[in-house]
Design a protein around this motif. Structure first.
Motif, PDB file in Angstrom:
ATOM      1  N   MET A 205     -14.592   4.257 -13.885  1.00 42.36           N
ATOM      2  CA  MET A 205     -13.384   5.078 -13.757  1.00 42.36           C
ATOM      3  C   MET A 205     -13.323   5.856 -12.447  1.00 42.36           C
ATOM      4  O   MET A 205     -12.277   6.407 -12.104  1.00 42.36           O
ATOM      5  CB  MET A 205     -13.267   6.033 -14.947  1.00 42.36           C
ATOM      6  CG  MET A 205     -12.932   5.323 -16.251  1.00 42.36           C
ATOM      7  SD  MET A 205     -11.355   4.385 -16.181  1.00 42.36           S
ATOM      8  CE  MET A 205     -11.957   2.703 -15.894  1.00 42.36           C
ATOM      9  N   VAL A 206     -14.415   5.894 -11.677  1.00 46.30           N
ATOM     10  CA  VAL A 206     -14.329   6.442 -10.329  1.00 46.30           C
ATOM     11  C   VAL A 206     -13.458   5.527  -9.462  1.00 46.30           C
ATOM     12  O   VAL A 206     -12.589   5.979  -8.724  1.00 46.30           O
ATOM     13  CB  VAL A 206     -15.729   6.623  -9.704  1.00 46.30           C
ATOM     14  CG1 VAL A 206     -15.626   6.931  -8.210  1.00 46.30           C
ATOM     15  CG2 VAL A 206     -16.486   7.743 -10.405  1.00 46.30           C
ATOM     16  N   GLN A 211      -8.145   4.430  -7.044  1.00 39.90           N
ATOM     17  CA  GLN A 211      -6.973   3.579  -6.879  1.00 39.90           C
ATOM     18  C   GLN A 211      -5.707   4.296  -7.324  1.00 39.90           C
ATOM     19  O   GLN A 211      -4.653   4.171  -6.677  1.00 39.90           O
ATOM     20  CB  GLN A 211      -7.157   2.287  -7.688  1.00 39.90           C
ATOM     21  CG  GLN A 211      -6.098   1.234  -7.436  1.00 39.90           C
ATOM     22  CD  GLN A 211      -6.059   0.773  -5.991  1.00 39.90           C
ATOM     23  OE1 GLN A 211      -7.076   0.748  -5.302  1.00 39.90           O
ATOM     24  NE2 GLN A 211      -4.876   0.427  -5.498  1.00 39.90           N
ATOM     25  N   PHE A 212      -5.799   5.037  -8.431  1.00 41.11           N
ATOM     26  CA  PHE A 212      -4.635   5.813  -8.901  1.00 41.11           C
ATOM     27  C   PHE A 212      -4.182   6.791  -7.832  1.00 41.11           C
ATOM     28  O   PHE A 212      -2.983   6.869  -7.493  1.00 41.11           O
ATOM     29  CB  PHE A 212      -5.000   6.556 -10.188  1.00 41.11           C
ATOM     30  CG  PHE A 212      -3.889   7.427 -10.710  1.00 41.11           C
ATOM     31  CD1 PHE A 212      -2.889   6.901 -11.511  1.00 41.11           C
ATOM     32  CD2 PHE A 212      -3.838   8.779 -10.392  1.00 41.11           C
ATOM     33  CE1 PHE A 212      -1.849   7.701 -11.981  1.00 41.11           C
ATOM     34  CE2 PHE A 212      -2.810   9.592 -10.853  1.00 41.11           C
ATOM     35  CZ  PHE A 212      -1.814   9.047 -11.652  1.00 41.11           C
ATOM     36  N   ILE A 213      -5.127   7.537  -7.268  1.00 39.17           N
ATOM     37  CA  ILE A 213      -4.771   8.533  -6.251  1.00 39.17           C
ATOM     38  C   ILE A 213      -4.165   7.856  -5.018  1.00 39.17           C
ATOM     39  O   ILE A 213      -3.164   8.333  -4.452  1.00 39.17           O
ATOM     40  CB  ILE A 213      -6.006   9.377  -5.867  1.00 39.17           C
ATOM     41  CG1 ILE A 213      -6.401  10.258  -7.060  1.00 39.17           C
ATOM     42  CG2 ILE A 213      -5.727  10.241  -4.644  1.00 39.17           C
ATOM     43  CD1 ILE A 213      -7.744  10.944  -6.904  1.00 39.17           C
ATOM     44  N   VAL A 274       2.798   4.249 -12.265  1.00 38.83           N
ATOM     45  CA  VAL A 274       1.518   4.019 -11.584  1.00 38.83           C
ATOM     46  C   VAL A 274       0.373   4.073 -12.590  1.00 38.83           C
ATOM     47  O   VAL A 274      -0.546   3.243 -12.556  1.00 38.83           O
ATOM     48  CB  VAL A 274       1.307   5.060 -10.459  1.00 38.83           C
ATOM     49  CG1 VAL A 274      -0.119   4.977  -9.906  1.00 38.83           C
ATOM     50  CG2 VAL A 274       2.314   4.848  -9.334  1.00 38.83           C
ATOM     51  N   ALA A 275       0.417   5.024 -13.506  1.00 39.18           N
ATOM     52  CA  ALA A 275      -0.631   5.140 -14.522  1.00 39.18           C
ATOM     53  C   ALA A 275      -0.703   3.881 -15.379  1.00 39.18           C
ATOM     54  O   ALA A 275      -1.801   3.368 -15.673  1.00 39.18           O
ATOM     55  CB  ALA A 275      -0.374   6.371 -15.390  1.00 39.18           C
ATOM     56  N   TYR A 282      -7.161  -2.243 -14.529  1.00 39.08           N
ATOM     57  CA  TYR A 282      -8.580  -1.937 -14.729  1.00 39.08           C
ATOM     58  C   TYR A 282      -9.015  -2.002 -16.181  1.00 39.08           C
ATOM     59  O   TYR A 282     -10.160  -1.666 -16.502  1.00 39.08           O
ATOM     60  CB  TYR A 282      -8.897  -0.550 -14.140  1.00 39.08           C
ATOM     61  CG  TYR A 282      -8.870  -0.576 -12.635  1.00 39.08           C
ATOM     62  CD1 TYR A 282     -10.030  -0.818 -11.899  1.00 39.08           C
ATOM     63  CD2 TYR A 282      -7.673  -0.417 -11.947  1.00 39.08           C
ATOM     64  CE1 TYR A 282     -10.005  -0.869 -10.516  1.00 39.08           C
ATOM     65  CE2 TYR A 282      -7.631  -0.473 -10.564  1.00 39.08           C
ATOM     66  CZ  TYR A 282      -8.802  -0.703  -9.857  1.00 39.08           C
ATOM     67  OH  TYR A 282      -8.765  -0.771  -8.484  1.00 39.08           O
ATOM     68  N   GLY A 283      -8.103  -2.444 -17.057  1.00 39.35           N
ATOM     69  CA  GLY A 283      -8.459  -2.534 -18.459  1.00 39.35           C
ATOM     70  C   GLY A 283      -8.898  -1.199 -19.021  1.00 39.35           C
ATOM     71  O   GLY A 283      -9.828  -1.117 -19.833  1.00 39.35           O
TER      72      GLY A 283
END
Length: 383
Positions: A205-206, A211-213, A274-275, A282-283
């Motif tokens: 999740m890092v 990627q989200f940011i 985006v979320a 990323y599953g």
């Protein structure tokens, strides 16, 4: 003005400054304000307290020939800031300071109220001493408690905020939005932790948070009209426990700013998209939550604001500055979404900015601000 001389006003401001209190805990402030108001001429005044909002105060001033009811709001809370001004009247409350100038706001409101206590206004006036502007959205709480009903509902509402970038006592305003609306954003990303040596058996999740940011950076740059204003800032990211364990969870915390409610809602919709995309890619499970509360954009009512600006420009005793919109938030925006009105700036000429530990507004702004506000209200009531 009235019985509150310049010296008395400065003394009031300094006493308020010495004992700041945080949102919904402004009990000493409430008692001090109430005692000060009770010393005024009571002939035209009616004081009201609110059981479910105990630090709030309302004062009704009966007009002589009322055509309308005009509201004036001031905020009364402080910030969790340790003061570093070195002033002899510095905060005596550890870790709390009037770093946003609400002591200036309150003193100015008391001066205006004191004047009309001795000089009966033509229209009815309502003064709202509001708790919890900095957090807990006290304006929204008051409105939802039904405070502004019947004779206690203003037909129009006014309020100020001090501004260190304007000359002391100057009045600043603009048509449209004065302050942005703000919305808190919390994003929780949930995957699967694992050994750093076996990434294929985990879901990092890092990487997903990064990627989200990164993708969010394109919302303002590519999904927002460049002529309009919008800001997304993520100021906090928590993930992982140790360097050789893949983080199965991450949490991102940030804020949205927009000059219109429509823009905030647009940014919220894009963040959700985006979320969802990151979750699919990323599953992972991505839970995104928003909290706006009462911090809507401060959108000034056109007709009232035009009248206010025209007065300030032609009044020989008022220095007027037309200002740009600010991306800072203010919960007066919620009240203006329910009751038409205008918010404006009062210059306090300081090198330090709002919310800083060294903020030291010039007290000469107080009598000048009172004079301009009184003159405007009398001008408005003459219409």
């Amino acid at each position: 003005m009235a019985q509150l001389t310049k010296e008395a006003l400065i003394k009031i401001r300094r006493q308020l400054h010495e004992y700041p209190e945080l949102a919904m805990h402004e009990f000493k402030t409430h008692d001090y304000l109430l005692a000060t108001i009770k010393e005024m001429n009571q002939q035209f005044l009616e004081i009201r307290e609110i059981k479910d909002l105990p630090t709030a105060l309302l004062v009704y001033v009966q007009g002589s020939d009322p055509q309308r009811t005009i509201g004036y709001r001031t905020d009364i809370d402080a910030l969790p800031v340790t003061e570093q001004t070195g002033l002899p009247f510095s905060s005596k409350t550890p870790g709390v300071m009037h770093a946003c100038g609400h002591d200036i706001h309150m003193t100015t409101a008391l001066g205006v109220l004191d004047y009309f206590a001795d000089h009966q206004p033509k229209d009815n006036l309502i003064f709202f001493f509001q708790p919890a502007e900095e957090s807990e959205n006290g304006g929204k709480v008051a409105y939802e408690l039904g405070v502004f009903k019947d004779k206690w509902r203003p037909d129009e509402f006014y309020g100020l905020h001090d501004n260190p970038n304007l000359p002391a006592g100057a009045i600043g305003c603009r048509m449209g939005t004065l302050f942005a609306g703000t919305t808190e954003v919390n994003v929780d990303l949930i995957g699967k932790s694992g050994h750093a040596a076996y990434p294929q058996n985990a879901n990092d999740m890092v990487v997903a948070a990064a990627q989200f940011i990164n993708q969010v950076q394109t919302i303002v740059s590519r999904s927002v009209d460049p002529i309009e204003g919008g800001v997304i800032t993520f100021g906090k990211l928590d993930a992982g426990t140790i360097r050789n364990v893949i983080a199965g969870q991450a949490r991102i915390e940030g804020t949205i700013r927009g000059l219109t409610q429509k823009m905030i809602e647009h940014i919220v919709a894009r963040l959700k998209q985006v979320a969802n995309g990151v979750a699919m890619s990323y599953g992972a499970k991505v839970d995104i939550q928003f909290n706006q509360g009462g911090y809507l954009p401060v959108e000034n009512k056109d007709a009232l604001t035009k009248r206010f600006i025209e007065f300030a420009k032609q009044d020989p005793q008022t220095v007027f500055v037309e200002t740009a919109p600010a991306m800072t938030g203010e919960d007066f925006g919620y009240l203006l979404s329910k009751i038409p009105g205008t918010m404006f700036w009062l210059g306090v000429d300081d090198d330090s900015q709002l919310h800083s530990a060294t903020f030291n507004p010039k007290e000469s702004a107080i009598p000048k601000g009172i004079n301009s506000i009184v003159r405007f209200l009398e001008h408005r009531m003459a219409d």
